[in-house]
Design a protein around this motif. Structure first.
Motif, PDB file in Angstrom:
ATOM      1  N   ARG A  42      -6.520  -2.576  -3.803  1.00  0.00           N
ATOM      2  CA  ARG A  42      -7.117  -1.634  -3.069  1.00  0.00           C
ATOM      3  C   ARG A  42      -7.817  -2.399  -1.534  1.00  0.00           C
ATOM      4  O   ARG A  42      -8.109  -1.780  -0.786  1.00  0.00           O
ATOM      5  N   GLY A  51       0.701  -1.373  -0.103  1.00  0.00           N
ATOM      6  CA  GLY A  51      -0.083   0.042   0.122  1.00  0.00           C
ATOM      7  C   GLY A  51       0.867   1.253   0.033  1.00  0.00           C
ATOM      8  O   GLY A  51       1.838   1.279  -0.450  1.00  0.00           O
ATOM      9  N   GLU A  53      -7.130   1.764   4.834  1.00  0.00           N
ATOM     10  CA  GLU A  53      -6.854   0.451   5.572  1.00  0.00           C
ATOM     11  C   GLU A  53      -7.972   0.147   6.666  1.00  0.00           C
ATOM     12  O   GLU A  53      -8.088   1.369   7.205  1.00  0.00           O
ATOM     13  N   ARG A  58      -3.899  -7.453  -0.775  1.00  0.00           N
ATOM     14  CA  ARG A  58      -3.111  -6.683  -1.430  1.00  0.00           C
ATOM     15  C   ARG A  58      -1.711  -7.263  -1.472  1.00  0.00           C
ATOM     16  O   ARG A  58      -0.959  -7.093  -2.601  1.00  0.00           O
ATOM     17  N   ARG A  70      -7.287  -4.643   1.507  1.00  0.00           N
ATOM     18  CA  ARG A  70      -6.223  -4.962   2.595  1.00  0.00           C
ATOM     19  C   ARG A  70      -5.902  -6.645   2.560  1.00  0.00           C
ATOM     20  O   ARG A  70      -4.533  -6.761   2.440  1.00  0.00           O
TER      21      ARG A  70
END
Length: 453
Positions: A362, A245, A433, A367, A364
């Motif tokens: 996108r 991220g 997140e 990812r 969490r």
């Protein structure tokens, strides 16, 4: 006197769901049968359609994989509506295989076309039935195989040609193909090594990953495969920027700039020597005769610009003129063999896969995997500048392209953590997140997951 509180025994952690051993054994078997050889032969022998025991064994492995899937799952139409990504993969595979019908090397084209369809069949079964846990097992088994291959190459070097005497490889695997195996393995190891927030997804201890990374990176440099080395660098950057991220992007900007500057100052001579590889300026300017090959390829494309010359045509069209087989560029290879229609199908597949992975980044919980897959895709696109494997059947690059599609589909079926409503209304960032207390969706049942359109 108060009674002591009872001691609660922690239950065992349930085993990861799995679709079965076939989900990771079959793709690995296709790769090994396609690339790992105990003999070497000239390109013109393959183009001529001659088959020896090694070729027959390769065909037998593909046939056994197809028969197993048909026997287990049958040939009934899919019960779920397939996604646009799977449709794009089938269109590319189907048209490339169909082009074998007008190939000047029909025997080679038909065999490769059949292998391409079998590979897509395996990928479709993995995409619709496997779980992310199955793909994690496949990834670690792949890394273990590459590490064992490096050990074989060090312990027992096989005879090499005059062009590969100073380059590391194993068995009769060409250093270019070996570089692809090593580059993928490097990205897989890094992808699992940086999962600080999800250590349960690792199957090895951190020191094992670090040792494997050192061995794989050293072997990759020893192959002196410039395309794979550059692809690995680009893939690692993409992986680090997406798998963690916004924090990952900051880390890449700060650490990458520092390491890049120090590396350029300390190892400038080594880097230049690796890029030059003992070749003169004329060879470097022509990318080791690739620019001459691409000029011939564009002339061949002009003769059949829409439908292409047929699957396998690029393997033999340039042998008499320049002594090289294949397009040595994924897009040029597709342009010659499948024409404008084929390049369009190939480009749509890569674009669709990239877009879907960017959406998955996108989430969490998705990812880490999605960012790792994006890094591998970036590796393939970069390496595809100087090698045609991504647009050709029956090789590690082409097989892994369909595996990326299958892995992406398993992530889509799994689904990500829903974003809390207050996070959207207060920050407006759909990629933010969620807090640790956010509820997790119930695990999906293997073999009966809803498929998104």
């Amino acid at each position: 006197m108060p009674l002591p509180r009872p001691v609660l025994l922690r239950s065992r952690r349930p085993a990861d769901p799995t679709a079965g051993w076939w989900a990771y054994v079959l793709p690995l078997a296709l790769m090994l049968a396609s690339d790992y050889k105990l003999r070497s032969r000239d390109v013109d022998q393959a183009v001529g359609g001659s088959a020896d025991l090694t070729v027959l064994l390769e065909i037998a492995v593909y046939g056994a994989a197809a028969l197993y899937l048909v026997r287990r799952f049958g040939l009934r139409p899919p019960r779920r509506k397939i996604t646009g990504l799977l449709t794009a993969a089938w269109v590319w595979a189907g048209y490339a295989a169909l082009s074998a019908l007008w190939s000047p090397f029909k025997a080679l084209g038909l065999v490769r076309g059949t292998q391409l369809l079998v590979t897509m069949l395996v990928a479709h079964a993995v995409a619709t039935r496997a779980t992310p846990a199955d793909l994690r097992r496949l990834a670690h088994a792949f890394v273990a195989i590459v590490l064992a291959s490096v050990a074989v190459g060090v312990a027992h070097p096989f005879p090499r040609t005059k062009h590969t005497e100073a380059r590391f490889n194993w068995l009769y695997v060409h250093p270019v193909i070996g570089g692809v195996y090593l580059g993928i393995a490097v990205l897989l190891v890094i992808g699992y090594l940086i999962r600080w927030t999800a250590p349960a997804q690792r199957q090895w201890r951190v020191p094992v990953y670090l040792g494997a990374l050192a061995v794989l990176a050293g072997a990759l440099l020893a192959t002196q495969t410039r395309g794979a080395a550059l692809g690995a660098v680009v893939g690692v950057l993409v992986l680090l920027c997406t798998a963690r991220g916004p924090k990952g992007r900051v880390d890449v900007a700060v650490v990458g700039a520092a390491v890049g500057t120090l590396g350029a100052l300390a190892f400038a001579g080594t880097i230049v020597a690796f890029v030059a590889r003992g070749e003169d300026a004329q060879k470097l300017a022509s990318l080791n005769s690739r620019t001459e090959l691409w000029s011939l390829a564009l002339k061949a494309y002009a003769e059949s610009p829409v439908y292409g010359r047929g699957l396998g045509a690029s393997r033999g069209l340039f042998l008499a003129d320049i002594g090289l087989g294949g397009g040595h560029n994924a897009f040029i290879n597709a342009l010659v063999d499948q024409g404008a229609l084929g390049v369009a199908a190939f480009g749509v597949l890569l674009l669709t896969l990239s877009i879907v992975l960017l959406f998955l980044v996108r989430h969490r919980t998705l990812r880490a995997d999605a960012g790792m897959l994006l890094g591998i895709l970036a590796f393939f696109v970069t390496d595809g500048i100087t090698t045609e494997g991504l647009a050709a059947p029956a090789n590690v690059s082409g097989i892994w392209l369909f595996l990326l599609v299958a892995w992406t589909e398993t992530l889509r079926r799994q689904g990500g953590d829903p974003l809390p409503a207050d996070a959207v209304t207060t920050t407006g960032d759909a990629g933010a997140e969620p807090p640790p207390s956010a509820a997790l969706p119930p695990p999906a049942q293997v073999g009966d997951q809803p498929q998104h359109a």
